[in-house]
Design an enzyme around this catalytic site. Sequence first.
Site, PDB file in Angstrom:
ATOM      1  N   GLU A 239       1.919  10.811  -0.129  1.00  0.00           N
ATOM      2  CA  GLU A 239       2.265  10.387   1.230  1.00  0.00           C
ATOM      3  C   GLU A 239       3.425  11.223   1.751  1.00  0.00           C
ATOM      4  OE1 GLU A 239       0.726   6.366   2.569  1.00  0.00           O
ATOM      5  OE2 GLU A 239       2.805   6.161   1.967  1.00  0.00           O
TER       6      GLU A 239
ATOM      7  N   HIS B 164       6.899   3.109  -2.394  1.00  0.00           N
ATOM      8  CA  HIS B 164       6.607   3.605  -1.047  1.00  0.00           C
ATOM      9  C   HIS B 164       7.871   4.251  -0.477  1.00  0.00           C
ATOM     10  CE1 HIS B 164       5.625   3.686   3.199  1.00  0.00           C
ATOM     11  NE2 HIS B 164       4.356   3.571   2.833  1.00  0.00           N
TER      12      HIS B 164
HETATM   13  P1  PGA Z   1       0.351   5.221   8.323  1.00  0.00           P
HETATM   14  O1  PGA Z   1       1.144   4.592   7.081  1.00  0.00           O
HETATM   15  O2  PGA Z   1      -1.110   5.269   7.965  1.00  0.00           O
HETATM   16  O3  PGA Z   1       0.650   4.277   9.461  1.00  0.00           O
HETATM   17  O4  PGA Z   1       0.906   6.599   8.540  1.00  0.00           O
HETATM   18  C1  PGA Z   1       0.842   4.958   5.763  1.00  0.00           C
HETATM   19  C2  PGA Z   1       1.833   4.332   4.821  1.00  0.00           C
HETATM   20  O5  PGA Z   1       3.041   4.337   5.138  1.00  0.00           O
HETATM   21  O6  PGA Z   1       1.461   3.798   3.763  1.00  0.00           O
END
Ligand code: PGA
Length: 260
Positions: A177, A96
């Site tokens: 992401e 992540h």
């Molecule tokens: P968010 O987070 O949906 O609050 O933007 C996603 C993540 O960091 O996995």
Amino acid sequence: MRPLIVANWKMHTTLAEAMILANGVKEGAAELNGIDIVLCPPFPWLVPLAELIHSQRISSLHLGAQNIFWSVAGAYTGEVSAAMLKGLVTYVIIGHSERRRVFQETDAEIVKKVQLALEYDLIPIVCIGEQRRPSRAVLDEPAELTVSQLQQPLNELKALLRGLSAKERGQLVIAYEPIWAISTTPGAQAATGLYANEVATRFRELLPHGASVLYGGSVDANNASEFLHQPNLHGALVGGSSLKIQTFLAICRLAMGSSQ
Ligand code: PGA
């Protein structure tokens, strides 16, 4: 491919809150077919949540961890091994952006974590994304997307794939992401469905056939269908909105019927 909706609770919830949240999702999930839902709570809540979830088998509901360590055992104070999670969780989030940034995790460590996850029968959900927000024009018209905008995620993806065998590559779930879209990034806003789909298309050119790509970054009940109905996206990684039972269930419902 069955849509996959992953709840990343990060370092949130007390035990009581976690139980209420998981129970609410469990009740809602009983009516959801054809999708997979993964709850990723903080480590200490995995055992009580496993008991709660498995007390009544709901085939669409699974548990995941938010991280593992890159070695399987040893003198690593504070770390959790893939071997300890085998049989307890089905999925594990790896790499992540918060771990890459706050804990300086490297591409090489992420490769080792993925290999260990697979060795211990955990499905790795590997997060990849760029820091820099593209222009509004590119978000609306992603055919204009340049290689330089995608250099960071493509390099992360290539480093990952280089370290894995063909068999390992075939078992990956990738979560695209973009860091600028994650709700905790100052000024964050979700990507557009078209943009996320275009990036997923570029990822797929490097990935083996059948690998799934999720989108994550400020997904909520209002924008989820934009991402869930894109041909090259197979689900969502949800942070903030996964902490609200009704919002999260609304996102899961939107995923039903988006399978292709
Ligand atoms: P968010 O987070 O949906 O609050 O933007 C996603 C993540 O960091 O996995």
